[in-house]
Design a protein around this motif. Structure first.
Motif: not given
Length: 809
Positions: A638-654, A681-692
């Motif tokens: 599956v292809t996942i698009e992560v949107l974020s104004p931060a410079e870097e994002v990390e994606l977590f699955l379960n 659970e699919l979670k993103v945490v960006d380099s600014n500490g924000e998550e979705f």
């Protein structure tokens, strides 16, 4: 004048209702039925496949007739009777007691007709409105019939004219504002009268701020205007953050008798425009985060309800927009009032066509006869709305490049400014239409590969428009006509901003229309140059018609085939879909504007993993949406698009890291991941500490209903919105659910519309069953004429039935 709605007890029929219609049996197979206005007749018909049907969403226009009987008291025989039509699509002829009264010739305009000489007092009157809407009359879904309110007004022989008082705040400062009030007075009596006009200004809480009165003597059969100045100390300014509204009540008296009264709302604000500061509201520069809107309201068609327009404006503001352009038509009064209340700026656009006809039976076929009346009607109606900062004369009209016809721009501007000198004037320019006569030559020299594969050609369309925008003939053809404008509105012309900045340093520019993904570049210019005011994407809210103009698909479509084939119905170009749900691109736009710090996740359909995506120039990069519930897709890529104004994002699955990525490598504020789908659970945490976070739904056995409008006004003029979702036992939306949902409305209300945002569903919005799309549906319930209760029952197979009560007061 006393004013009341005239919406109930109309009898609707197909055809013009003429003797020739009866002779040939037109409409005879359809029984006339009782309807309450507003009424969109087109949305209540079956769609049918046709060669040119895509522009209307495969609906078809027809002729209609509306008939109503009404009575006026003998005691009122000395009164004047006026009627206002807020919107009839498209060409309406009005008859009272078998006599022709007048014509409403512009489908998006409002009209006042004087019925005084045509009505009977003390016995029954009959009004017939014949609507000529057969044939193709628009480039998008137009609707058909009397789709906005009708108001009937009764006044004494001395009365305030229908358009009401004109209020102009001037010399606006922090400590004082001058309020100029003009009261148009009409007197049809034979003898002169002396009267007094009293104005009282109230704040938003109803407290009196100031008051003044003036005497005036009016001759018999004279129309005049009384001008007065009042003052508001320490005014509360109207702006997009604090849209403060005052009201002014005007009372006309002769002696102790009240002859007429009128009340209107207004805002106190100062607008300025120059090349160093751009657009200023109350001294502060504001950049326009804009979007374009059409006039339909999705599943209810074009029928205009106050609450529906308010809901749209509220959701658009919540998505980050601070400005709207009414694309190719004047905005409804109800939407303008919502913009006043919620604080959105408006570019109020007059028309899609001048004398050039774009489709067979559009307004261009009679523009030369009626434009001055229709344009002035718009300006007079909308004058007191503080949200309106600019008028747009028209949309993408090639006539402005013709050396003779370009004089029309000057005539139109002069017409506007004969009544309103307080607002700025623009016009939308499409560069391709400016050089349309040279297109064969230009395309022959086109550096873009004319033999490129289909999707490349579609994506290159924007590049082609940008290339054309720098053709030297454009400068020559635009200079005379467009220099009349206060603001140059460019549609799909990214290359013009640098060019005009260098060559025409006194021009103020704006992207009146652009594709969704063009925002990144237009916003760069907006921030770089003070004289570039902002961007208006096409479109802010999805709409009916222009089927598939913003589509993504996994099936190849024809070269430059802008419209989709049957059974597509929706344009699919909105940042918000037709039921009011935000689409992925709306979150991306909010990040580009610098308004959203939190990331967002959208997922492409794993069933089409790595299949080629075909899309138009008005589409997002894919069909991805916020969903982590994919049936029968476990362990599939599956292809996942992560949107974020931060410079870097990390994606977590379960709880396990899928990886880290820099944003912006393929698209600004975006990173693309691939993994194997597994529920959880699919979670993103960006380099600014924000998550979705996205979570999978574990079942689809529950129906969730959110009601907007639990108390409705009686009279058939109010609607409630029931947002329906298929959820699991924990209340999580199952965005993969496709369930047939049934609805039943009982009591003092009716079902006005029911459906999903599926772009090519074959179901009808007037049906009582509809299939969920991405787990969602919208039902619109309309109040009845009398107070009481509405009971709505919503059910689906293997789901708990839901019952909703709505009070009608």
């Amino acid at each position: 004048m006393k004013r009341k709605l005239f919406n109930e007890n109309w009898v609707f029929g197909i055809g013009t209702g003429t003797s020739m219609d009866h002779l040939f049996g037109i409409g005879s197979d359809i029984e006339p039925k009782s309807v309450t206005l507003p009424h969109d007749a087109m949305i209540l018909t079956e769609r049918k496949n046709s060669k040119e049907g895509a522009s209307l969403g495969f609906y078809k226009g027809q002729n209609y007739n509306y008939t109503k009987e009404f009575e006026l008291s003998e005691e009122d025989s000395d009164k004047v009777i006026w009627m206002e039509f807020e919107g009839v699509y498209q060409d309406a002829f009005v008859y009272v007691n078998e006599s022709f009264v007048g014509r409403c010739n512009y489908g998006y305009g409002n009209y006042y007709l004087n019925l005084t000489d045509f009505v009977f007092f003390g016995k029954t009157n009959k009004i017939i409105v014949v609507v000529k809407n057969e044939g193709r009359s628009g480039r998008w879904y137009t609707g058909g019939g009397i789709y906005r309110d009708i108001n009937i007004m009764m006044g004494n022989q001395l009365y305030i004219a229908c358009e009401g008082t004109k209020i102009t705040p001037t010399d606006v400062e922090q400590d004082l504002a001058v309020i100029n009030i003009e009261t148009p007075l009409n007197h049809i009596g034979a003898k002169l009268v002396s009267c007094t006009v009293l104005h009282t200004i109230y704040d938003a809480d109803g407290n009196m701020i100031t008051s003044d009165k003036a005497p005036i003597t009016i001759l018999g059969n004279e129309n005049t205007t009384l001008k007065q100045r009042l003052y508001v100390r320490k005014p509360k300014m109207w702006n997009t953050d604090t849209p403060y509204l005052y009201s002014c009540k005007t009372i006309v008296t002769i002696g102790e008798e009240i002859i007429d009264e009128y009340e209107t709302r207004f805002g106190i604000r100062k607008i300025q425009l120059d090349i160093d500061h751009g657009l200023r509201i109350n001294g502060e520069t504001i950049k326009l985060r804009g979007g374009c809107v059409h006039h339909d309201n999705g599943v209810v068609g074009t029928a205009t309800f106050d609450r529906a327009e308010y809901r749209r404006v509220r959701k658009l503001k919540e998505a980050g927009f601070n400005a709207l352009r009414s694309g190719a038509h004047p905005m409804s009064r109800a939407m303008l009032e919502a913009c006043d209340e919620l604080g959105l700026l408006v570019i109020d656009e007059f028309t899609d066509v001048f004398n050039n006809v774009k489709v067979d039976f559009d307004y261009g076929s009679r523009f030369d006869l009626f434009w001055e009346i229709d344009l002035m009607n718009m300006v007079k109606r909308d004058y007191n709305h503080p949200s309106v900062i600019m008028y747009s004369l028209g949309c993408e009209n090639p006539q402005i490049a013709n050396r003779i016809d370009k004089r029309l721009i000057k005539k139109m501007k002069d017409t506007v400014q004969s009544f309103d000198t307080t607002r700025y004037i623009t016009n939308d320019v499409n560069m391709m239409l400016i050089v349309i006569e040279n297109m064969a030559e230009l395309m022959a020299n086109n550096p873009l590969d004319s033999k490129a594969e289909v999707n490349s050609t579609m994506n290159n369309f924007g590049e082609m428009l940008n290339m054309l925008s720098l053709d030297p003939r454009i400068d020559e053809r635009l200079e005379e006509g467009v220099n009349e404008l206060d603001v140059f509105g460019y549609n799909y012309a990214l290359n013009r901003y640098e060019h005009d900045t260098e060559k025409y340093p006194n021009r103020i520019l704006m992207a009146t229309e652009c594709t969704m993904l063009d925002l990144e570049k237009t916003w760069e210019y907006t921030n770089k140059y003070n004289h570039v005011l902002g961007d208006f994407c096409w479109s802010a809210w999805d709409y009916l018609g222009e089927a598939g103009v913003g589509r993504t698909d996994y099936e190849e479509f024809g070269e430059l085939d802008f419209y989709a084939k049957w059974p597509w119905r929706l344009a699919c170009s909105g940042a918000i879909d037709i039921i009011g749900d935000r689409k992925t691109i709306s979150y991306w736009r909010e990040m580009i504007w610098g308004r959203r710090m939190k990331p967002y996740i959208a997922v492409r359909d794993p069933k089409h993993y790595r299949e080629k995506i075909y899309k138009t120039n008005w589409a997002w990069i894919s069909d991805a949406h916020a969903n982590w519930t994919w049936k029968d897709c476990e362990n599939k890529p599956v292809t996942i698009e992560v949107l974020s104004p931060a410079e870097e994002v990390e994606l977590f699955l379960n709880g396990k890291s899928v990886g880290k990525k820099k944003t912006g490598e393929e698209l600004t504020a975006c990173a693309i991941f691939e993994t194997l789908y597994e529920p959880g659970e699919l979670k993103v945490v960006d380099s600014n500490g924000e998550e979705f976070v996205l979570r999978s739904a574990v079942d689809d056995t529950h129906i969730a209903v959110h009601v907007e409008g639990e108390k409705l006004k009686s009279g058939g003029c109010d609607v409630a919105f029931l947002e329906i979702g298929i959820v699991d036992h924990k209340g999580r939306l199952n965005a993969g659910a496709e369930k047939l949902v049934s609805i039943k409305v009982e009591g003092e209300g009716t079902l006005q519309g029911f459906g999903s945002a599926h772009p090519k569903s074959l179901e009808n919005y007037y049906d009582v069953e509809f299939t969920t799309y991405r787990g969602r549906l919208l039902a619109v319930v309309r109040s009845g004429m009398n107070p009481g209760e509405i009971l709505v029952t919503i059910s689906a197979e293997n789901c708990d039935t839901q019952h909703v009560k709505i009070e009608v007061i």
